[in-house]
Design a protein around this motif. Structure first.
Motif, PDB file in Angstrom:
ATOM      1  N   LEU A  18       0.828  -1.195   0.000  1.00  0.00           N
ATOM      2  CA  LEU A  18       0.000   0.000   0.000  1.00  0.00           C
ATOM      3  C   LEU A  18       0.865   1.247   0.000  1.00  0.00           C
ATOM      4  O   LEU A  18       2.053   1.196   0.302  1.00  0.00           O
ATOM      5  CB  LEU A  18      -0.926   0.019   1.222  1.00  0.00           C
ATOM      6  N   GLN A  20       1.374   5.118   1.563  1.00  0.00           N
ATOM      7  CA  GLN A  20       1.071   5.810   2.810  1.00  0.00           C
ATOM      8  C   GLN A  20       0.133   6.997   2.618  1.00  0.00           C
ATOM      9  O   GLN A  20      -0.508   7.435   3.576  1.00  0.00           O
ATOM     10  CB  GLN A  20       2.356   6.345   3.469  1.00  0.00           C
ATOM     11  N   SER A  25      -5.303   3.852  -1.584  1.00  0.00           N
ATOM     12  CA  SER A  25      -4.898   2.962  -0.486  1.00  0.00           C
ATOM     13  C   SER A  25      -5.603   3.256   0.833  1.00  0.00           C
ATOM     14  O   SER A  25      -5.307   2.607   1.835  1.00  0.00           O
ATOM     15  CB  SER A  25      -3.386   3.067  -0.268  1.00  0.00           C
ATOM     16  N   GLN A  26      -6.520   4.202   0.854  1.00  0.00           N
ATOM     17  CA  GLN A  26      -7.161   4.601   2.115  1.00  0.00           C
ATOM     18  C   GLN A  26      -7.848   3.428   2.816  1.00  0.00           C
ATOM     19  O   GLN A  26      -7.721   3.249   4.015  1.00  0.00           O
ATOM     20  CB  GLN A  26      -8.160   5.731   1.883  1.00  0.00           C
ATOM     21  N   ARG A  29      -5.261   1.189   4.405  1.00  0.00           N
ATOM     22  CA  ARG A  29      -4.734   1.803   5.632  1.00  0.00           C
ATOM     23  C   ARG A  29      -5.736   1.661   6.782  1.00  0.00           C
ATOM     24  O   ARG A  29      -5.359   1.332   7.912  1.00  0.00           O
ATOM     25  CB  ARG A  29      -4.394   3.273   5.391  1.00  0.00           C
ATOM     26  N   ASP A  30      -7.017   1.868   6.486  1.00  0.00           N
ATOM     27  CA  ASP A  30      -8.059   1.690   7.506  1.00  0.00           C
ATOM     28  C   ASP A  30      -8.099   0.246   8.001  1.00  0.00           C
ATOM     29  O   ASP A  30      -8.257  -0.009   9.202  1.00  0.00           O
ATOM     30  CB  ASP A  30      -9.430   2.084   6.957  1.00  0.00           C
ATOM     31  N   GLU A  33      -5.231  -0.335  10.373  1.00  0.00           N
ATOM     32  CA  GLU A  33      -5.449   0.342  11.654  1.00  0.00           C
ATOM     33  C   GLU A  33      -6.528  -0.321  12.501  1.00  0.00           C
ATOM     34  O   GLU A  33      -6.418  -0.364  13.725  1.00  0.00           O
ATOM     35  CB  GLU A  33      -5.830   1.800  11.413  1.00  0.00           C
ATOM     36  N   GLU A  52       4.781  -0.849   2.810  1.00  0.00           N
ATOM     37  CA  GLU A  52       4.396   0.499   2.402  1.00  0.00           C
ATOM     38  C   GLU A  52       5.459   1.065   1.467  1.00  0.00           C
ATOM     39  O   GLU A  52       6.643   0.949   1.733  1.00  0.00           O
ATOM     40  CB  GLU A  52       4.275   1.411   3.615  1.00  0.00           C
ATOM     41  N   SER A  79     -12.266  -0.910   4.136  1.00  0.00           N
ATOM     42  CA  SER A  79     -11.684  -1.872   5.066  1.00  0.00           C
ATOM     43  C   SER A  79     -12.429  -3.213   5.056  1.00  0.00           C
ATOM     44  O   SER A  79     -11.810  -4.277   5.072  1.00  0.00           O
ATOM     45  CB  SER A  79     -11.699  -1.273   6.472  1.00  0.00           C
TER      46      SER A  79
END
Length: 92
Positions: A18, A20, A25-26, A29-30, A33, A52, A79
């Motif tokens: 992914l 950053q 890529s959101q 990233r979710d 997290e 990353e 996600s």
């Protein structure tokens, strides 16, 4: 939801690539997290690699027995979609 995913013996490794910063890529990233910790707790010895790199398109790679690999692009997915993709790769 992620806690229910147990990886089979045929699946040897997951690699998630992914960016950053990119909007594509959101969702990945979710996912990292919010759901990575639960997924890792369900599969503590299983290698899940997060890579990353600036400017890359988000992709998940699954490595199976006998060196077989599959990859699925994750651009623009949220996600929950990332988790569904991983579940699908686990069932293959």
């Amino acid at each position: 939801m992620a806690a229910a995913v147990k990886f089979g013996k045929h699946l040897k490794e997951l690699r998630i690539h992914l960016c950053q910063k990119s909007a594509a890529s959101q969702g990945v990233r979710d996912f990292v997290e919010t759901q990575y910790v639960a997924l890792k707790k369900s599969n503590p010895k299983f290698p899940i690699l997060i890579r990353e790199c600036s400017g890359v398109q988000p992709v998940v790679f699954a490595r199976y027995e006998y060196g077989k690999e599959a990859q699925v692009p994750l651009s623009g997915r949220n996600s929950a979609d990332v988790l569904k993709t991983i579940e699908t790769l686990n069932k293959q």
